[in-house]
Design a protein around this motif. Structure first.
Motif, mmCIF file in Angstrom:
data_model
loop_
_atom_site.group_PDB
_atom_site.id
_atom_site.type_symbol
_atom_site.label_atom_id
_atom_site.label_comp_id
_atom_site.label_asym_id
_atom_site.label_seq_id
_atom_site.Cartn_x
_atom_site.Cartn_y
_atom_site.Cartn_z
ATOM 1 N N THR A 59 83.165 -49.762 17.003
ATOM 2 C CA THR A 59 83.708 -51.006 16.835
ATOM 3 C C THR A 59 82.608 -52.012 17.351
ATOM 4 O OG1 THR A 59 84.964 -50.670 18.875
ATOM 5 C CG2 THR A 59 85.724 -49.762 16.602
ATOM 6 N N MET A 60 81.529 -51.914 17.931
ATOM 7 C CA MET A 60 80.832 -52.959 18.667
ATOM 8 C C MET A 60 80.171 -53.687 17.542
ATOM 9 S SD MET A 60 78.270 -51.158 21.391
ATOM 10 C CE MET A 60 79.069 -50.875 23.084
ATOM 11 N N THR A 61 79.937 -55.090 17.736
ATOM 12 C CA THR A 61 79.003 -55.858 16.995
ATOM 13 C C THR A 61 77.510 -55.379 17.262
ATOM 14 O OG1 THR A 61 79.061 -57.609 18.672
ATOM 15 C CG2 THR A 61 80.744 -57.705 17.151
ATOM 16 N N GLU A 62 76.836 -55.982 16.214
ATOM 17 C CA GLU A 62 75.259 -55.701 16.351
ATOM 18 C C GLU A 62 74.730 -56.209 17.717
ATOM 19 O OE1 GLU A 62 72.874 -56.345 12.992
ATOM 20 O OE2 GLU A 62 74.138 -55.574 11.751
ATOM 21 N N GLU A 63 75.245 -57.461 18.081
ATOM 22 C CA GLU A 63 74.602 -58.022 19.298
ATOM 23 C C GLU A 63 75.098 -57.297 20.617
ATOM 24 O OE1 GLU A 63 76.406 -59.718 16.880
ATOM 25 O OE2 GLU A 63 74.683 -60.717 15.971
ATOM 26 N N GLU A 64 76.433 -56.696 20.492
ATOM 27 C CA GLU A 64 76.806 -56.062 21.747
ATOM 28 C C GLU A 64 76.002 -54.580 21.894
ATOM 29 O OE1 GLU A 64 81.709 -56.871 22.582
ATOM 30 O OE2 GLU A 64 80.968 -55.446 20.819
ATOM 31 N N TYR A 65 75.800 -54.134 20.786
ATOM 32 C CA TYR A 65 74.932 -52.959 20.533
ATOM 33 C C TYR A 65 73.671 -52.907 21.060
ATOM 34 C CZ TYR A 65 73.259 -48.090 18.779
ATOM 35 O OH TYR A 65 72.755 -46.994 18.703
ATOM 36 N N ALA A 66 72.758 -53.966 20.583
ATOM 37 C CA ALA A 66 71.857 -54.390 20.933
ATOM 38 C C ALA A 66 71.576 -54.805 22.552
ATOM 39 C CB ALA A 66 71.190 -55.714 20.135
ATOM 40 N N GLY A 67 72.761 -55.245 22.934
ATOM 41 C CA GLY A 67 72.584 -55.768 24.385
ATOM 42 C C GLY A 67 72.549 -54.450 25.386
ATOM 43 N N VAL A 68 73.365 -53.382 24.856
ATOM 44 C CA VAL A 68 73.770 -52.196 25.692
ATOM 45 C C VAL A 68 72.449 -51.229 25.126
ATOM 46 C CG1 VAL A 68 74.877 -50.084 26.054
ATOM 47 C CG2 VAL A 68 76.146 -52.443 25.566
ATOM 48 N N PHE A 69 71.956 -50.972 23.900
ATOM 49 C CA PHE A 69 71.135 -49.806 23.848
ATOM 50 C C PHE A 69 69.718 -50.639 23.245
ATOM 51 C CE2 PHE A 69 75.444 -47.848 22.991
ATOM 52 C CZ PHE A 69 75.313 -46.881 23.802
ATOM 53 N N GLY A 70 69.528 -51.703 23.007
ATOM 54 C CA GLY A 70 68.151 -52.201 22.601
ATOM 55 C C GLY A 70 68.030 -51.905 21.176
ATOM 56 N N ARG A 71 67.467 -52.735 20.788
ATOM 57 C CA ARG A 71 66.674 -52.845 19.166
ATOM 58 C C ARG A 71 65.959 -51.770 19.105
ATOM 59 N NH1 ARG A 71 69.403 -56.678 16.417
ATOM 60 N NH2 ARG A 71 70.360 -58.581 17.846
ATOM 61 N N PRO A 72 65.868 -50.741 17.917
ATOM 62 C CA PRO A 72 64.985 -50.030 17.732
ATOM 63 C C PRO A 72 63.633 -50.810 17.250
ATOM 64 C CG PRO A 72 66.575 -49.524 16.319
ATOM 65 C CD PRO A 72 66.902 -50.797 17.007
#
Length: 105
Positions: free
Chosen positions: A74-87
């Protein structure tokens, strides 16, 4: 007085050889079978308590994992990128901090 002398003195006093160790324990009121049964019951109780604890821990971990999966989905892409980083972006987010020894970059 050594063991042989003690044995001879016992035999002279009572008219028979002294009892073996198993009889000695019974003379003190300890039945070895009861002791073994009590120990077995104690080990059984400890085993079942440990088994229940492991089951509870497993259930808690499964619940936590399910909540984590739901949160990630349910995370937004920005939240996901903030936690895990972008590939492909290098050392951003949680994954990057592991790669860089805890430094964000």
């Amino acid at each position: 007085m050594n063991r042989r002398q003690k044995k001879k003195a016992y035999k002279k006093r009572y008219g028979h050889n002294p009892p073996t160790k198993s009889y000695t324990y019974q003379a003190y009121g300890v039945d070895m079978q009861n002791v073994a049964d009590a120990l077995a019951e104690g080990f059984r109780k400890v085993f079942y308590a440990a088994k229940e604890a492991v089951e509870i821990i497993g259930k808690k971990l499964a619940d936590a994992w399910e909540k984590t999966k739901e949160r990630i989905q349910t995370m937004t892409e920005e939240e996901y990128a903030g936690v895990f980083g972008r590939p492909g972006t290098g050392s951003k987010g949680l994954g990057g901090s592991y790669k860089n020894g805890g430094e964000k970059g």
